[in-house]
Design a protein around this motif. Structure first.
Motif, PDB file in Angstrom:
ATOM      1  N   ILE A 343       6.403  27.446  15.968  1.00 16.47           N
ATOM      2  CA  ILE A 343       7.426  27.339  17.017  1.00 16.47           C
ATOM      3  C   ILE A 343       6.929  27.803  18.375  1.00 16.47           C
ATOM      4  CG2 ILE A 343       9.666  28.239  17.751  1.00 16.47           C
ATOM      5  CD1 ILE A 343      10.468  28.291  14.793  1.00 16.47           C
ATOM      6  N   TYR A 344       6.052  28.790  18.396  1.00 15.63           N
ATOM      7  CA  TYR A 344       5.570  29.337  19.665  1.00 15.63           C
ATOM      8  C   TYR A 344       4.846  28.247  20.461  1.00 15.63           C
ATOM      9  CZ  TYR A 344       3.016  32.355  22.930  1.00 15.63           C
ATOM     10  OH  TYR A 344       2.497  32.929  24.065  1.00 15.63           O
ATOM     11  N   PRO A 345       5.274  27.933  21.685  1.00 15.42           N
ATOM     12  CA  PRO A 345       4.698  26.811  22.439  1.00 15.42           C
ATOM     13  C   PRO A 345       3.246  26.989  22.860  1.00 15.42           C
ATOM     14  CG  PRO A 345       6.853  27.436  23.304  1.00 15.42           C
ATOM     15  CD  PRO A 345       6.428  28.519  22.384  1.00 15.42           C
ATOM     16  N   GLY A 346       2.749  28.229  22.793  1.00 18.84           N
ATOM     17  CA  GLY A 346       1.388  28.472  23.257  1.00 18.84           C
ATOM     18  C   GLY A 346       0.376  28.699  22.151  1.00 18.84           C
ATOM     19  N   THR A 347       0.664  28.246  20.948  1.00 21.94           N
ATOM     20  CA  THR A 347      -0.239  28.455  19.813  1.00 21.94           C
ATOM     21  C   THR A 347      -1.507  27.616  19.976  1.00 21.94           C
ATOM     22  OG1 THR A 347       1.546  29.010  18.281  1.00 21.94           O
ATOM     23  CG2 THR A 347      -0.513  28.214  17.325  1.00 21.94           C
ATOM     24  N   ILE A 348      -2.638  28.297  20.161  1.00 22.08           N
ATOM     25  CA  ILE A 348      -3.937  27.633  20.293  1.00 22.08           C
ATOM     26  C   ILE A 348      -4.621  27.628  18.927  1.00 22.08           C
ATOM     27  CG2 ILE A 348      -6.104  27.569  21.596  1.00 22.08           C
ATOM     28  CD1 ILE A 348      -3.573  27.209  23.281  1.00 22.08           C
ATOM     29  N   PHE A 349      -5.507  26.690  18.703  1.00 18.57           N
ATOM     30  CA  PHE A 349      -6.096  26.495  17.371  1.00 18.57           C
ATOM     31  C   PHE A 349      -6.733  27.757  16.808  1.00 18.57           C
ATOM     32  CE2 PHE A 349      -9.782  25.850  20.056  1.00 18.57           C
ATOM     33  CZ  PHE A 349     -10.854  26.283  19.295  1.00 18.57           C
ATOM     34  N   TYR A 350      -7.337  28.609  17.676  1.00 15.13           N
ATOM     35  CA  TYR A 350      -8.016  29.789  17.136  1.00 15.13           C
ATOM     36  C   TYR A 350      -7.046  30.892  16.708  1.00 15.13           C
ATOM     37  CZ  TYR A 350      -7.923  30.663  22.246  1.00 15.13           C
ATOM     38  OH  TYR A 350      -7.566  30.767  23.571  1.00 15.13           O
ATOM     39  N   TYR A 351      -5.744  30.705  16.926  1.00 13.91           N
ATOM     40  CA  TYR A 351      -4.764  31.632  16.354  1.00 13.91           C
ATOM     41  C   TYR A 351      -4.783  31.542  14.831  1.00 13.91           C
ATOM     42  CZ  TYR A 351      -2.530  32.317  20.965  1.00 13.91           C
ATOM     43  OH  TYR A 351      -2.257  32.629  22.271  1.00 13.91           O
ATOM     44  N   GLY A 352      -5.445  30.513  14.331  1.00 11.83           N
ATOM     45  CA  GLY A 352      -5.542  30.313  12.894  1.00 11.83           C
ATOM     46  C   GLY A 352      -6.207  31.455  12.153  1.00 11.83           C
ATOM     47  N   VAL A 353      -6.869  32.354  12.861  1.00 12.85           N
ATOM     48  CA  VAL A 353      -7.470  33.508  12.192  1.00 12.85           C
ATOM     49  C   VAL A 353      -6.385  34.348  11.516  1.00 12.85           C
ATOM     50  CG1 VAL A 353      -7.416  35.214  14.090  1.00 12.85           C
ATOM     51  CG2 VAL A 353      -9.295  35.227  12.462  1.00 12.85           C
ATOM     52  N   LEU A 354      -5.147  34.273  12.030  1.00 18.81           N
ATOM     53  CA  LEU A 354      -4.051  35.008  11.410  1.00 18.81           C
ATOM     54  C   LEU A 354      -3.701  34.471  10.032  1.00 18.81           C
ATOM     55  CD1 LEU A 354      -3.660  35.789  14.520  1.00 18.81           C
ATOM     56  CD2 LEU A 354      -1.295  36.227  13.898  1.00 18.81           C
ATOM     57  N   LEU A 355      -4.127  33.252   9.731  1.00 20.27           N
ATOM     58  CA  LEU A 355      -3.835  32.671   8.418  1.00 20.27           C
ATOM     59  C   LEU A 355      -4.558  33.394   7.291  1.00 20.27           C
ATOM     60  CD1 LEU A 355      -3.802  28.824   9.127  1.00 20.27           C
ATOM     61  CD2 LEU A 355      -1.910  30.452   9.173  1.00 20.27           C
ATOM     62  N   PHE A 356      -5.547  34.210   7.631  1.00 21.75           N
ATOM     63  CA  PHE A 356      -6.200  35.008   6.594  1.00 21.75           C
ATOM     64  C   PHE A 356      -5.212  35.961   5.934  1.00 21.75           C
ATOM     65  CE2 PHE A 356     -10.280  33.642   8.365  1.00 21.75           C
ATOM     66  CZ  PHE A 356     -10.998  33.463   7.193  1.00 21.75           C
ATOM     67  N   PHE A 357      -4.150  36.300   6.648  1.00 23.66           N
ATOM     68  CA  PHE A 357      -3.078  37.119   6.083  1.00 23.66           C
ATOM     69  C   PHE A 357      -2.484  36.433   4.846  1.00 23.66           C
ATOM     70  CE2 PHE A 357       1.435  38.253   5.776  1.00 23.66           C
ATOM     71  CZ  PHE A 357       1.373  39.640   5.794  1.00 23.66           C
ATOM     72  N   ILE A 358      -2.479  35.101   4.859  1.00 24.05           N
ATOM     73  CA  ILE A 358      -1.941  34.321   3.743  1.00 24.05           C
ATOM     74  C   ILE A 358      -3.037  33.922   2.764  1.00 24.05           C
ATOM     75  CG2 ILE A 358      -0.722  32.195   3.132  1.00 24.05           C
ATOM     76  CD1 ILE A 358       0.586  32.359   5.935  1.00 24.05           C
ATOM     77  N   VAL A 359      -4.163  33.466   3.287  1.00 28.79           N
ATOM     78  CA  VAL A 359      -5.262  32.998   2.442  1.00 28.79           C
ATOM     79  C   VAL A 359      -5.741  34.087   1.487  1.00 28.79           C
ATOM     80  CG1 VAL A 359      -7.671  32.211   2.460  1.00 28.79           C
ATOM     81  CG2 VAL A 359      -6.023  31.248   4.087  1.00 28.79           C
ATOM     82  N   ALA A 360      -5.850  35.312   1.962  1.00 26.76           N
ATOM     83  CA  ALA A 360      -6.300  36.412   1.107  1.00 26.76           C
ATOM     84  C   ALA A 360      -5.347  36.628  -0.062  1.00 26.76           C
ATOM     85  CB  ALA A 360      -6.425  37.700   1.928  1.00 26.76           C
ATOM     86  N   GLN A 361      -4.056  36.335   0.157  1.00 33.59           N
ATOM     87  CA  GLN A 361      -3.071  36.531  -0.910  1.00 33.59           C
ATOM     88  C   GLN A 361      -3.167  35.458  -1.995  1.00 33.59           C
ATOM     89  OE1 GLN A 361       0.946  37.982   0.357  1.00 33.59           O
ATOM     90  NE2 GLN A 361       0.160  37.709   2.439  1.00 33.59           N
ATOM     91  N   PHE A 362      -3.893  34.389  -1.734  1.00 32.64           N
ATOM     92  CA  PHE A 362      -4.140  33.393  -2.779  1.00 32.64           C
ATOM     93  C   PHE A 362      -4.951  34.005  -3.918  1.00 32.64           C
ATOM     94  CE2 PHE A 362      -3.704  29.051  -0.455  1.00 32.64           C
ATOM     95  CZ  PHE A 362      -2.446  29.427  -0.032  1.00 32.64           C
ATOM     96  N   PHE A 363      -5.739  35.032  -3.584  1.00 31.37           N
ATOM     97  CA  PHE A 363      -6.609  35.655  -4.577  1.00 31.37           C
ATOM     98  C   PHE A 363      -6.014  36.948  -5.145  1.00 31.37           C
ATOM     99  CE2 PHE A 363      -9.253  33.206  -1.669  1.00 31.37           C
ATOM    100  CZ  PHE A 363     -10.052  32.474  -2.535  1.00 31.37           C
ATOM    101  N   ASP A 364      -4.825  37.310  -4.676  1.00 35.47           N
ATOM    102  CA  ASP A 364      -4.179  38.543  -5.119  1.00 35.47           C
ATOM    103  C   ASP A 364      -3.968  38.505  -6.635  1.00 35.47           C
ATOM    104  OD1 ASP A 364      -2.549  40.762  -5.591  1.00 35.47           O
ATOM    105  OD2 ASP A 364      -1.562  40.580  -3.645  1.00 35.47           O
ATOM    106  N   GLU A 365      -4.454  39.520  -7.312  1.00 36.09           N
ATOM    107  CA  GLU A 365      -4.395  39.549  -8.775  1.00 36.09           C
ATOM    108  C   GLU A 365      -2.960  39.707  -9.278  1.00 36.09           C
ATOM    109  OE1 GLU A 365      -6.280  39.588 -12.643  1.00 36.09           O
ATOM    110  OE2 GLU A 365      -6.790  38.858 -10.666  1.00 36.09           O
ATOM    111  N   LYS A 366      -2.104  40.411  -8.519  1.00 31.58           N
ATOM    112  CA  LYS A 366      -0.748  40.695  -8.990  1.00 31.58           C
ATOM    113  C   LYS A 366       0.291  39.728  -8.440  1.00 31.58           C
ATOM    114  CE  LYS A 366      -1.550  45.672  -9.626  1.00 31.58           C
ATOM    115  NZ  LYS A 366      -1.133  47.045  -9.206  1.00 31.58           N
TER     116      LYS A 366
END
Length: 424
Positions: A343-366
Motif C-alpha cells: 500500500i505504501y506509495p513509495g515502496t522501492i524494489f530494495y525494500y524487499g530485504v524486509l521479506l527475510f522476516f517472512i522467508v526465514a519463517q519458512f524454515f521455522d521448526e515449530k
C-alpha cells in the motif's frame, strides 16, 4: 567478480545452499563432512558477492541515496531547514560533492525537501560534521552493524533449532539477495528497519516492543502500521513506551534543529512537491505505482486508489479478527508487513530485504509459515532470488502463501465456530 552478480548463478548457488541445509539434517557422518565443505565454500562465495558490492559502493560514485542523507544531515547540522527547498539549495551549492550529473537529484531531493518526519534527521545529523567520503564510509559501517544484527535475529527467532546449520543458511541467503546488495549499493536504511521489526517481534508481548516501534517509525514512516500489532496484542505498556520514546526523540530533535522543520513538515509538507514520475518509475514496486503504469489510475487523482485501499483494509480487518481469535499472530505479523509494503506509495524494489522476516519463517521448526517440504522451500528460494527486483509480484505470492497456510491451520483447529470464518 562480476560473474558473481549474475542472478541465474546466484539462484543456483542459493539452491545448492538449501540442498546442503537439508542434507546436513541427515545422520550420515561421512556425508556431513563433505557437505560442510561445500556449505563453507558457498558461504565464502556469498561473502565474496557482498564484498564485491561493498567495494563498488565505496570506490565508485553513486548519486542516490547517500547523497540525500548527507545533504539532509549537513542542512540540519548547519541550522537550516531541511524540509525547505530554498535551504537545501543553499547548502547543496556550498558542498564539495563528487562530480556527477545531479539534475535528477535536484528534481527529486533538493527541490522537494526531506520527506521523512523531522525526527528522522537524528539518523543523518552526525553526517553533517563529516566530509562526503568519510561520511559514506561511516554510514556504510553503521548500516552493516544492523545487517549482521538482522542475520543474528533472523536465526535466533526462527532458525536457532538448526544451530550453526541454520545460521549459515540465513547468512548465505541474506548475502546473496539482490535486495541486500541493492541496499548496500544505495546505502539505504532497510537493514535498520528490518532490525527494529525483528526486535519488535522478539518483544511482542513486552513493553520494549513500543520502543522499537517508535524507532522503526522514525526510520521509515510506513512502519506506523505496526502500532496495530501492539493494539491487537493488547500490549498497553508497549503503547505507553511508544509514546514516551517518541516524545524523547521529538524533544532531542527540537533541541538540535529547532521548531522550523516541524512547522514546515505539517504546513508545507515536502511530499506535495515530489515529481509525478517518482510514483510511476519502474523501481517503485507499490500497488499505487503498478496501477499508474497500467493506466488504471493517474498520479494526483487517487479516488479509485483510495477505494481499492479501503477494500483491502476492510478485508484485512476481517482476516486479522479471525487470526487474533485463534492467537495465530505470526500470520498477522507477516501479512501486515506485506500489506504495508504493497500500500505504501513509495515502496522501492530494495525494500524487499524486509521479506527475510517472512522467508526465514519458512524454515521455522515449530511455526513454519509454509510447508515443511525441502523441495518446495528450495523452489521458493530460487524464485525469491531470481525475481528479487519484482517486489510487487513477490508480495502477492507471499500474501497468497501466508493466507492459504493460515486457512489450513485454522481449519485444522476446527475454527468453524467463529461466525466470521464463514466469510472467508
Amino acid at each position: 567478480m562480476n560473474i558473481l552478480s549474475n542472478r541465474y548463478l546466484i539462484t543456483a548457488v542459493a539452491a545448492v545452499a538449501c540442498f546442503c541445509f537439508y542434507m546436513l539434517q541427515n545422520d550420515n557422518g561421512r556425508l556431513k563432512k563433505l557437505i560442510w565443505i561445500l556449505y563453507s565454500l558457498i558461504l565464502l562465495i556469498a561473502v565474496g558477492v557482498l564484498l564485491d558490492t561493498l567495494w563498488e559502493r565505496l570506490f565508485s560514485t553513486e548519486v542516490f541515496d547517500f547523497s540525500a542523507f548527507y545533504l539532509w544531515g549537513k542542512t540540519a547540522a548547519s541550522g537550516h531547514n531541511y524540509c525547505l527547498p530554498h535551504d537545501l539549495n543553499l547548502v547543496f551549492n556550498s558542498l564539495n560533492m563528487p562530480p556527477q550529473d545531479y539534475s535528477e537529484f535536484k528534481d527529486e531531493i533538493v527541490n522537494v525537501g526531506c520527506m521523512y518526519p523531522p525526527q528522522t534527521a537524528l539518523l543523518f545529523y552526525p553526517l553533517g560534521f563529516l566530509s562526503y567520503k568519510v561520511g559514506l564510509i561511516a554510514w556504510t559501517l553503521f548500516i552493516f552493524v544492523f545487517a549482521f544484527g538482522c542475520i543474528f535475529l533472523l536465526w535466533k527467532l526462527f532458525m536457532s533449532a538448526f544451530k550453526l546449520n541454520g545460521l549459515v543458511l540465513i547468512a548465505i541467503l541474506f548475502f546473496l539477495s539482490l535486495n541486500t546488495r541493492s541496499t548496500v549499493s544505495f546505502s539505504q536504511t532497510n537493514f535498520i528497519v528490518l532490525f527494529w521489526l525483528l526486535m519488535m517481534k522478539k518483544f511482542e508481548n513486552k513493553p520494549q516492543a513500543g520502543i522499537f516501534a517508535a524507532l522503526a517509525l522514525f526510520t521509515k514512516p510506513y512502519m506506523i502500521t505496526f502500532l496495530l500489532m501492539l493494539l491487537l496484542l493488547k500490549n498497553w505498556k508497549g503503547i505507553l513506551y511508544f509514546v514516551i520514546t517518541s516524545t524523547v526523540i521529538t524533544l532531542i530533535t527540537l533541541a538540535l534543529v529547532g521548531f522550523q522543520p516541524f512547522v514546515t513538515y505539517f504546513t508545507d509538507n515536502p511530499s506535495a512537491r515530489v515529481p509525478a514520475w517518482v510514483f510511476s518509475e519502474t523501481s517503485n514496486q507499490s500497488l499505487h505505482a503498478f496501477l499508474i503504469r497500467k493506466n488504471i489510475i493517474s498520479a494526483g487523482h487517487d479516488h479509485l486508489f483510495l477505494l481499492i485501499i479501503s477494500l483491502i483494509v476492510i478485508t484485512a480487518s476481517v482476516y486479522f479478527y479471525v487470526l487474533i481469535k485463534r492467537k495465530k499472530t505470526d500470520y498477522i505479523w507477516a501479512s501486515l508487513l506485506l500489506l504495508t509494503l504493497l500500500i505504501y506509495p513509495g515502496t522501492i524494489f530494495y525494500y524487499g530485504v524486509l521479506l527475510f522476516f517472512i522467508v526465514a519463517q519458512f524454515f521455522d521448526e515449530k511455526n513454519a509459515l509454509f510447508v515443511k517440504k525441502p523441495y518446495v522451500n528450495t523452489i521458493f528460494i530460487c524464485v525469491f532470488m531470481l525475481f528479487g527486483g519484482a517486489l510487487f509480484y513477490l508480495i502477492w505470492v507471499l500474501l497468497i502463501i501466508v493466507f492459504i497456510k493460515s486457512i489450513i491451520d485454522i481449519r485444522q483447529l476446527k475454527l468453524r465456530s467463529v461466525p466470521l470464518f464463514s466469510l472467508l
